[in-house]
Design an enzyme around this catalytic site. Structure first.
Site, PDB file in Angstrom:
ATOM      1  N   LYS A  95      38.840  44.557  33.530  1.00 45.21           N
ATOM      2  CA  LYS A  95      38.046  43.329  33.375  1.00 45.21           C
ATOM      3  C   LYS A  95      36.581  43.698  33.078  1.00 45.21           C
ATOM      4  O   LYS A  95      36.028  44.611  33.707  1.00 45.21           O
ATOM      5  CB  LYS A  95      38.142  42.522  34.676  1.00 45.21           C
ATOM      6  CG  LYS A  95      37.463  41.155  34.626  1.00 45.21           C
ATOM      7  CD  LYS A  95      37.685  40.411  35.950  1.00 45.21           C
ATOM      8  CE  LYS A  95      37.114  39.010  35.945  1.00 45.21           C
ATOM      9  NZ  LYS A  95      37.343  38.291  37.213  1.00 45.21           N
ATOM     10  N   SER A 144      40.723  34.375  41.175  1.00 44.50           N
ATOM     11  CA  SER A 144      40.701  34.847  39.782  1.00 44.50           C
ATOM     12  C   SER A 144      41.695  35.929  39.395  1.00 44.50           C
ATOM     13  O   SER A 144      41.781  36.289  38.223  1.00 44.50           O
ATOM     14  CB  SER A 144      39.305  35.346  39.437  1.00 44.50           C
ATOM     15  OG  SER A 144      38.506  34.254  39.065  1.00 44.50           O
ATOM     16  N   SER A 184      39.426  33.638  36.559  1.00 42.08           N
ATOM     17  CA  SER A 184      38.632  34.211  35.499  1.00 42.08           C
ATOM     18  C   SER A 184      39.207  35.478  34.869  1.00 42.08           C
ATOM     19  O   SER A 184      38.847  35.805  33.741  1.00 42.08           O
ATOM     20  CB  SER A 184      37.236  34.506  36.042  1.00 42.08           C
ATOM     21  OG  SER A 184      37.297  35.491  37.045  1.00 42.08           O
TER      22      SER A 184
HETATM   23  N1  GLN Z   1      38.033  29.496  39.808  1.00 45.78           N
HETATM   24  C1  GLN Z   1      37.112  29.954  40.774  1.00 45.78           C
HETATM   25  C2  GLN Z   1      35.698  29.716  40.305  1.00 45.78           C
HETATM   26  O1  GLN Z   1      35.531  29.186  39.273  1.00 45.78           O
HETATM   27  C3  GLN Z   1      37.369  31.380  41.135  1.00 45.78           C
HETATM   28  C4  GLN Z   1      36.688  32.380  40.320  1.00 45.78           C
HETATM   29  C5  GLN Z   1      36.905  33.791  40.769  1.00 45.78           C
HETATM   30  O2  GLN Z   1      37.742  34.092  41.616  1.00 45.78           O
HETATM   31  N2  GLN Z   1      36.105  34.681  40.204  1.00 45.78           N
HETATM   32  O3  GLN Z   1      34.757  30.045  40.959  1.00 45.78           O
END
Ligand code: GLN
Length: 490
Positions: A80, A179, A155
């Site tokens: 990532k 994410s 994400s």
């Molecule tokens: N969907 C969550 C957010 O928008 C989680 C994001 C994450 O785990 N980086 O913050």
């Protein structure tokens, strides 16, 4: 079967038998990326030459007969783009870091390099990991390999799509509030968020330092177990990393007996908003585990409904502080600097860089977080959220006095269409409904595929994920439960 479709253990066996080489595996992945990535768009950067050099090096080691027990040697992966990789562009999918080349590796990257990883490149995500669909990437949206009109989740969407489409053997992502688990569910792969502190955060571009967890996307549970064993452990560069003993997860899960294992099913998660097809898929999976010897116990996690609002106070508060370091001077953002003549002062560079460099979601979170932390509001928001967080964690502590693991769906729906929620950030935040609590409590959770369901607005059957949550540092039990389910077949 094509070479890039193998799992890590299958590929590693064949490497050790010298029946194929790491260069062949790497070439198969690079060919797949060339063939499919203009449609899927997993990768921000493909490091082709670097990958081939690493593969040659791995082949030399394999030939020398050293490191016979190293199952990661010569296996290609994706990373990532929020994880620092020395001398390789690392953008966090944000314009403000679009020229940033880190001078050092994240600890987890150093560990993987020591085990002979082959890094194929850096994969897309929501900018700074803010989102659930990769639509918040400042560069482009990644597509779900099962249906290109749909999101891969986020994400860590590029991690999930690259594993699901066999562009690589595994990927390392991060999970701050879901994410890893949610994109794994949307793309039909295994996604493991370990306990907070199990894997070092050193070298991640921080989002929410109190919940950020690096983790794993893999094609099956035993590959995830193998990777966790390699990545876990104390790191002197991360004061929050744990010195608890690292289990041999890979060996442990070979024992497939779950007789007497107590599985908690919290009533708060099987709610009306949950798509009935998803509910059925997860309930069928739970019944299957019961037939295999587990005992099912109804439990309650009474503060579940506060998880999303609590997360959306604590997360932006930490985000606003963590993103303060991006000032347009450090980290290689040169757009404003290169127009020197128009820049009046450093303050001007700062303001222009932040105004142009951050996307609207990062700005929204900076503003929300600054507000929640500001004098006069701190007690009502941040402090209150910390109290709610303590209650959410207590729910898990109480539940784990009665049960060994908890099973819930990963997401209330399958992958949605690109654009379906993009004009309403609150709808996207609600996607986190089954994810935030485990992040706030810091407990480990794994998402594994448990069937398919047709979305209301589509004809393609999409993967469904189920989440197995465990006690702090008890990754071995969630991995074992996941492995037993996976082995039982559909
Ligand atoms: N969907 C969550 C957010 O928008 C989680 C994001 C994450 O785990 N980086 O913050």
């Amino acid at each position: 079967m094509r070479l890039n479709e193998l799992t890590i253990t299958e590929a590693s066996d064949r490497l050790k038998n010298r029946d194929l080489s790491s260069v062949e595996l790497t070439t198969a992945c690079l060919d797949e990326i060339k063939k499919t990535d203009d449609k899927i768009k997993s990768f921000i950067t493909v490091t082709e030459n670097y990958a081939l050099l690493q593969a040659e090096k791995a082949d030399r080691k394999i030939k020398s007969g050293d490191e016979k027990d190293n199952l990661l040697l010569g296996i290609p992966c994706s990373i990532k783009d929020i994880i620092l990789t020395k001398n390789v562009l690392t953008t966090a999918a944000s314009n403000i870091l679009k020229n940033y080349i880190p001078p050092y590796d994240a600890t987890l990257i150093s560990k993987l390099k020591n085990r002979g990883m082959v890094m194929l490149g850096k994969v897309n995500c929501d900018a700074f990991a803010h989102g659930s669909s990769t639509e918040n990437s400042d560069f482009f949206t990644t597509h779900n390999p099962w249906d290109l009109e749909r999101v891969p989740g986020g994400s860590s969407g590029g991690s999930a799509s690259s594993v699901a489409s066999d562009q690589c053997f595994y990927s390392i992502g991060t999970d701050t509030g879901g994410s890893i688990r949610q994109p794994a569910a949307f793309c039909g792969v295994v996604g493991l968020k370990p306990t907070y502190g199990r894997i070092s955060r050193y070298g991640l571009i921080s989002m929410t330092s109190s919940t950020d967890c690096p983790g794993i996307m893999a094609k099956n549970v035993s590959d995830a177990a193998l990777l966790l064993k390699e990545l876990a452990g104390k790191d002197k560069m991360d004061a929050t990393s744990s010195d608890r003993k690292v289990d041999d997860y890979f060996e442990f899960i070979k024992n497939e007996n779950i007789e007497g294992l107590k599985i908690g099913v919290p009533k708060e998660y099987f709610i009306e908003e949950l798509d009935s097809k998803i509910k059925n898929a997860v309930q069928n999976a739970i019944e299957k585990l019961e037939k295999l010897g587990a005992e099912i116990v109804e439990i309650s996690l009474p503060h579940t409904k506060y998880a999303v609002p609590t997360y959306y106070i604590i997360m932006p508060s930490e985000v606003s502080s963590n993103l303060a370091r991006f000032d347009g001077i450090k980290y290689g953002y040169s757009e404003v600097k290169s127009q020197n003549s128009k820049v009046k002062s450093l303050e001007d560079v700062y303001l222009k860089s932040r105004a142009n460099g951050f996307g609207s979601e990062a700005k929204r979170r900076i503003i929300l977080g600054t507000y929640a932390l500001s004098s006069g509001y701190y007690d009502a928001y941040y402090l209150q959220a910390q109290k709610a967080r303590a209650l959410i964690k207590k729910d898990f502590d109480n539940a784990f006095e009665k049960v060994d693991v908890i099973i819930i769906p990963t997401s209330p729906n399958v992958a949605f269409k690109i654009g379906e929620h993009s004009d309403n950030p609150l709808e996207l935040y609600m996607e986190d409904i089954f994810l935030s609590a485990a992040s706030l409590a810091g407990v480990p959770a794994i998402s594994i595929p448990c069937g398919f369901a047709k979305p209301k607005n589509g004809n393609v059957e999409m993967p469904v994920g189920m989440q197995i949550i465990g006690k702090h540092f008890d990754e071995k039990t969630i991995l074992k439960t996941a492995n037993v389910y996976e082995k039982s077949g559909d």
